[in-house]
Design a protein around this motif. Structure first.
Motif, short mmCIF file in Angstrom:
data_model
loop_
_atom_site.label_atom_id
_atom_site.label_comp_id
_atom_site.label_asym_id
_atom_site.label_seq_id
_atom_site.Cartn_x
_atom_site.Cartn_y
_atom_site.Cartn_z
N LEU A 112 3.65 7.23 9.74
CA LEU A 112 2.29 6.83 10.11
C LEU A 112 2.18 6.53 11.61
O LEU A 112 1.11 6.60 12.18
N GLU A 165 7.21 -0.94 7.01
CA GLU A 165 7.34 -1.03 8.47
C GLU A 165 8.80 -1.30 8.78
O GLU A 165 9.50 -1.97 8.00
N ASP A 216 0.81 -1.22 0.00
CA ASP A 216 0.00 0.00 0.00
C ASP A 216 0.84 1.27 0.00
O ASP A 216 0.40 2.33 0.43
N GLY A 217 2.09 1.17 -0.45
CA GLY A 217 2.96 2.35 -0.50
C GLY A 217 3.58 2.70 0.84
O GLY A 217 4.08 3.82 1.02
N THR A 218 3.60 1.74 1.77
CA THR A 218 4.21 1.98 3.08
C THR A 218 5.23 0.89 3.37
O THR A 218 5.25 -0.15 2.73
N ARG A 224 6.03 2.93 11.11
CA ARG A 224 5.61 2.72 9.72
C ARG A 224 5.69 4.05 8.97
O ARG A 224 5.38 5.11 9.52
N TYR A 225 6.11 3.99 7.73
CA TYR A 225 6.32 5.18 6.92
C TYR A 225 5.62 5.03 5.58
O TYR A 225 5.71 3.98 4.93
N ASP A 226 4.91 6.06 5.19
CA ASP A 226 4.23 6.11 3.88
C ASP A 226 5.17 6.84 2.93
O ASP A 226 5.26 8.07 2.96
N TYR A 227 5.89 6.07 2.11
CA TYR A 227 6.91 6.70 1.25
C TYR A 227 6.28 7.37 0.04
O TYR A 227 6.92 8.17 -0.64
N GLN A 228 5.03 7.03 -0.24
CA GLN A 228 4.36 7.67 -1.37
C GLN A 228 3.95 9.09 -1.00
O GLN A 228 4.14 10.02 -1.77
N ASN A 229 3.41 9.24 0.19
CA ASN A 229 2.98 10.57 0.65
C ASN A 229 4.00 11.23 1.58
O ASN A 229 3.78 12.35 2.07
#
Lengths: 280, 280
Positions: free
Chosen positions: A279, A226, A222-224, A270-275
């Motif tokens: 997180l 962990e 999902d673009g994230t 957790r990191y959302d690398y798309q946005n």
């Protein structure tokens, strides 16, 4: 972002958490608990997994390949095979493509990322890996050199112990699994903040990711990702960069980068690398 | 912020740029051009300067003191004296206070910052230095250990090569010349990003400043500093920090810090540390 469909294959029935791609900062625990390797083993299907080991980055592929073979066999993988590819065009031979077609997990070892890229980059073999990840049929893990190669731009080598400067980092083409990422490994362990900053100065369109040893960016679909393991992952985000002297600088002159956003992520984060947001 | 009135003493007539305090990351050039040391020499009054060298941090104060004595004498300073203070209460003796009263510049050498602090911290001698800087009568430069001591909180020591964690840094009380700053030195040279980050996790009210070797934060009297020398200064600003696990973490567990602002400053860059913005 890599597009990944949910992993619905029957082999995933035993998996609690599924990570399509795992990018490991090198020196992952191979003796005590094997946390990251176990997470990969489970993602690949656990005792129903067929695991392919790609030891091509190493100058001792037999030794390195055998070490991981013993680990995954010891965990109880159904089948483990070493894809000891030695020549650039060799990987597209049917004998390797056939093995790959049966794998539920592929583990790429450490060594020299240039050697690795030259052996499998631009091949049908590599295309097949990407396609099967995207279809949720295969999970991929890479450690050290196997981590360095995931971006479109790759840190091939460099130095440490200096102020950020252009000559501190050698950049070339990677395998482009996550085109937007620029990955460094053994990060705080080998004093690589200055070289990642130097790389980001050259490519401010990329997102810098420095992964410590025994630490893993476990990407979900999902673009994230962990953080797993025992260390930290440092994000160097130039999205709000207001100035760099990169173009005016000489090869050895110190670099300016104003207004970087930096996150230090520890296991569980957790990191959302798309946005580009943390997180948790 | 240190309050400094303009340096109007007649001794400043030859100075083009005047820096009341110069914080140097260690290993400043002492042979080829001596850029930073020359800037200090000029700030202190040039050929009309009376320079006091404080070699107390060093375990070889005579050797270190003599080295700088030769350098400043070689530049043509009117007078150079070594304040070779060996005992904690000794610095408040008239013989040292009288020398200090005549100095237009004081240079604090490298060595062990704890030793230095224990010898001059909390003394009339130190109060006099601060007062005379504030009155524009004295310029102060410190390198390495002499740089580490300028904050209210001081990095006394630590390790490198690990992910940020509490045990990576030993923190204690500094001399408080710039209370809001937390300074580390030999920064990229000795892999100290992780330790500065760990220190900032402990003190998110401070501003982290990592100074490379042969590089200087040259403070002016308006809440700003300019970068001089050959390397970079890394600002770690936790002003927008959204999360750290510092309080919940054990001594050795990896730290999280989300949303740090980081600036890499190169020579010529100026930073407003009071308002936390890069000026150029």
């Amino acid at each position: 972002m890599l597009k990944v469909t949910p992993f619905l294959d029957h082999k995933s029935m035993l998996i609690s958490t599924h990570y399509p791609v795992m990018v490991i900062g090198g020196a992952e625990d191979k003796v005590n608990g094997c946390g990251i390797l176990t997470a990969f083993f489970k993602s690949a299907g656990g005792k129903m997994a067929t695991i392919g080991i790609i030891p091509c980055a190493s100058q001792e592929p037999s030794v390195v390949g055998d070490r991981y073979y013993q680990i995954f066999k010891g965990m109880g993988a159904q089948q483990v095979q070493i894809l000891d590819i030695r020549q650039p065009k060799e990987c597209d031979q049917d004998r390797w493509l056939d093995i790959l077609a049966n794998c539920t997990g592929v583990f790429v070892t450490g060594g020299d990322q240039l050697r690795l890229r030259d052996l499998i980059g631009g091949s049908r073999f590599m295309t097949s890996i990407k396609e099967r990840i995207a279809q949720g049929e295969l999970v991929l893990a890479g450690t050290s050199a196997g981590a360095a190669i995931v971006g479109e731009r790759m840190i091939a080598g460099g130095s440490s112990g200096e102020s950020p400067n252009q000559s501190l980092v050698d950049l070339t083409t990677g395998l482009g699994i996550f085109p937007e990422l620029l990955v460094d490994q053994h990060f705080h362990n080998r004093n690589r903040m200055a070289r990642l900053i130097s790389a980001i100065a050259a490519h401010p369109d990329k997102l810098g990711i420095g992964i410590d040893e025994d630490t893993c960016a476990a990407f979900e679909n999902d673009g994230t990702f962990e953080v797993l393991g025992q260390g930290t992952i440092t994000i160097v985000d130039p999205g709000k960069l207001t100035h760099t002297n990169y173009r005016a600088a000489t090869q050895s002159s110190p670099l300016s980068l104003h207004n970087l956003t930096v996150h230090v992520l520890s296991p569980g984060d957790r990191y959302d690398y798309q946005n580009r947001v943390v997180l948790s």
